[in-house]
Write a protein that holds these residues in place. Structure first.
Motif, PDB file in Angstrom:
ATOM      1  N   ILE A 110      -4.969  -9.466  -5.164  1.00  0.00           N
ATOM      2  CA  ILE A 110      -4.274  -8.178  -5.146  1.00  0.00           C
ATOM      3  C   ILE A 110      -2.767  -8.376  -4.992  1.00  0.00           C
ATOM      4  CG2 ILE A 110      -3.800  -6.247  -3.563  1.00  0.00           C
ATOM      5  CD1 ILE A 110      -5.904  -5.483  -5.465  1.00  0.00           C
ATOM      6  N   ARG A 127     -11.937  -2.070  -0.595  1.00  0.00           N
ATOM      7  CA  ARG A 127     -10.557  -1.577  -0.504  1.00  0.00           C
ATOM      8  C   ARG A 127     -10.092  -1.513   0.948  1.00  0.00           C
ATOM      9  NH1 ARG A 127     -10.781   2.681  -3.769  1.00  0.00           N
ATOM     10  NH2 ARG A 127     -11.430   4.154  -2.177  1.00  0.00           N
ATOM     11  N   THR A 175      -5.789  -0.771  -9.794  1.00  0.00           N
ATOM     12  CA  THR A 175      -6.978  -1.529  -9.407  1.00  0.00           C
ATOM     13  C   THR A 175      -7.531  -1.034  -8.077  1.00  0.00           C
ATOM     14  OG1 THR A 175      -6.184  -3.500 -10.585  1.00  0.00           O
ATOM     15  CG2 THR A 175      -7.872  -3.831  -8.899  1.00  0.00           C
ATOM     16  N   LEU A 176      -6.654  -0.722  -7.141  1.00  0.00           N
ATOM     17  CA  LEU A 176      -7.076  -0.245  -5.827  1.00  0.00           C
ATOM     18  C   LEU A 176      -7.953   0.997  -5.932  1.00  0.00           C
ATOM     19  CD1 LEU A 176      -3.849  -0.700  -3.657  1.00  0.00           C
ATOM     20  CD2 LEU A 176      -6.036  -1.859  -3.347  1.00  0.00           C
ATOM     21  N   THR A 205      -1.812  -3.395  -9.690  1.00  0.00           N
ATOM     22  CA  THR A 205      -2.434  -3.426  -8.372  1.00  0.00           C
ATOM     23  C   THR A 205      -2.824  -2.033  -7.922  1.00  0.00           C
ATOM     24  OG1 THR A 205      -1.134  -5.355  -7.731  1.00  0.00           O
ATOM     25  CG2 THR A 205      -2.119  -4.074  -5.957  1.00  0.00           C
ATOM     26  N   GLU A 240       2.476   0.116  -3.326  1.00  0.00           N
ATOM     27  CA  GLU A 240       1.420   0.402  -4.299  1.00  0.00           C
ATOM     28  C   GLU A 240       1.246   1.909  -4.492  1.00  0.00           C
ATOM     29  OE1 GLU A 240       0.649  -2.078  -5.818  1.00  0.00           O
ATOM     30  OE2 GLU A 240       1.142  -3.674  -4.406  1.00  0.00           O
TER      31      GLU A 240
END
Length: 450
Positions: free
Chosen positions: A54, A74, A65-66, A62, A89
């Motif tokens: 990550i 997560r 993707t989270l 990122t 992020e």
């Protein structure tokens, strides 16, 4: 584009590159991989490898993707990131996704992360979303949208739209508001392009627009968007001011989660669990309904014990007990499943009495057909017409009663505000088993004169 398929060899290669800290090769390997597929990879890694990967990805990838990671994965990764790293992020995400992630953080870390957000307007919108119940339209919506004032002319409108669209991933609709921010309608892009730049928006906008209140349940929002084939729907507050919008991708998640919940309820699982959860969590979710099944079995055994004399004189009745119980359970589940589906889709029309009568007639027809076949088979097998008649009439009666119960229980639960999906599981099966056995032996006792 060839669909991504995660293999053990590919996963082993990723893990080896992480262990060797080959950041360049890792970045090159994942450069063309979709963020949803990256999330699939990370879900299979241990916590240390997942956190490393990550941190290696570029910020935009990122953040996306989270949002696709399993919740427990997560949470574990976020626990290894600083407030500043998390904020970095979240700055890349739409407000609804950012608010969802912040909502999963420990309370003592929420304020720290929000204070680290660079975009203060973005932070303000996230804080605003956190005020709403997560099980409401307000908790589901995003603040990013394009809106124009009805008093602007077309030229001003276009300039404002260009500025607003920079923060919107995809423009589904252009909403029109008044000076107080109240939703007035929507603007057609075609009308905007073909109208004089001096024309006021109030002269060309479309006043008809579907909207939902911030307190509306997500399930109701899903029904509205599904019914009218909407890609996005505006959200208004109690006085009609436009406060956000809900897009179809969020509604798909709602539909999937609701389907998973109903499926688990139908299987007799009372809590939201996954296959990878602990044995204790899985036991707590399953045990209540298994206990109900145990009570149902004890009840059925007690009923059969009351007809011990009947079974000793007519032993053939014992062999058909599983058939009667299974038929009662199957018919009940079929009827309740149809009712639950109709309630979920708002497809049920007419009165409850009409529904019960229709289901009773349907069960009577099905039961008569099946009982006729059973009568012929039993008569040939055992040669006793009276016994065969008792079994067949019992089957018809049990089918009708099970159909009525399977229809009534979901409607009753729905009226009481209880999820009717519970009626398609062990609850309806167990109750119909007990009633079925009681009816079976009672009718046999009357017909056989015992």
């Amino acid at each position: 584009m060839i669909p991504f398929k995660l293999t053990e060899e590919y996963l082993a290669e990723i893990e080896q590159l992480i262990d060797d800290q080959q950041d360049g090769q890792l970045s090159a390997l994942l450069a063309e991989v979709h963020y949803a597929d990256v999330a699939e990879i990370i879900n299979e890694l241990d916590e240390d490898h997942a956190t490393y990967l990550i941190k290696l990805l570029d910020s935009e990838k990122t953040s996306e993707t989270l949002t696709e990671l399993d919740v427990d994965v997560r949470e574990a990764i976020l626990a290894n990131l600083s407030a500043k790293e998390i904020a970095g992020e979240l700055d890349e995400l739409d407000t609804d996704d950012a608010a969802d992630i912040i909502g999963e953080l420990p309370k003592n870390m929420v304020q720290e992360v929000i204070s680290e957000l660079e975009d203060r307007e973005h932070a303000k919108h996230i804080v605003d979303l956190l005020r709403y119940d997560e099980n409401s339209a307000g908790g589901l919506m995003a603040k990013e949208l394009v809106k124009v004032n009805e008093n602007w002319n077309v030229l001003t409108c276009v300039k404002e739209m260009r500025a607003q669209a920079e923060n919107v991933t995809r423009v589904h609709s252009i909403y029109v508001v008044d000076d107080e921010g109240k939703l007035k309608g929507r603007l057609s892009l075609k009308d905007l392009l073909t109208t004089s730049t001096k024309t006021h928006i109030s002269e060309v906008y479309i006043p008809k627009v579907d909207a939902v209140n911030v307190n509306e349940k997500p399930e109701e929002v899903a029904k509205i968007m599904s019914k009218y084939d909407l890609e996005a729907i505006p959200v208004v507050d109690e006085i009609g001011r436009l406060v956000g919008r809900i897009t179809i991708d969020d509604i798909v998640d709602v539909i999937r989660e609701e389907a998973e919940k109903d499926y688990q309820l139908a299987a007799g699982i009372s809590q939201d669990v996954e296959a990878d959860d602990s044995i204790w969590d899985l036991t707590r979710a399953r045990l209540p309904w298994l206990f109900l099944g145990l009570l149902g079995g004890v009840g059925a055994a007690a009923i059969m014990g009351g007809f011990e004399t009947l079974m000793s004189d007519y032993g053939v009745l014992f062999f058909f007990t599983p058939l009667i119980a299974a038929m009662a359970g199957n018919v009940g589940v079929q009827s309740s499943a149809i009712m639950v589906q109709g309630l979920a889709n708002d497809d049920l029309k007419g009165s409850i009495t009409g529904r019960l009568v229709k289901e009773m007639l349907l069960a009577l027809l099905n039961g008569t057909v099946l009982a006729s076949i059973l009568l012929f088979f039993t008569w040939l097998w055992k040669g006793s017409f009276l016994t065969s008649l008792a079994i067949s009439i019992s089957l018809i009666t049990v089918t009708v009663v099970a159909g009525i119960i399977g229809t009534f229980i979901p409607l009753f639960l729905h009226k009481r505000g209880i999820d009717p999906a519970i009626a398609t599981g062990p609850f309806i099966t167990t109750s119909n088993d007990i009633f079925g056995i009681l009816i079976y032996f009672s009718i046999a006792k009357v017909i056989l004169g015992i």
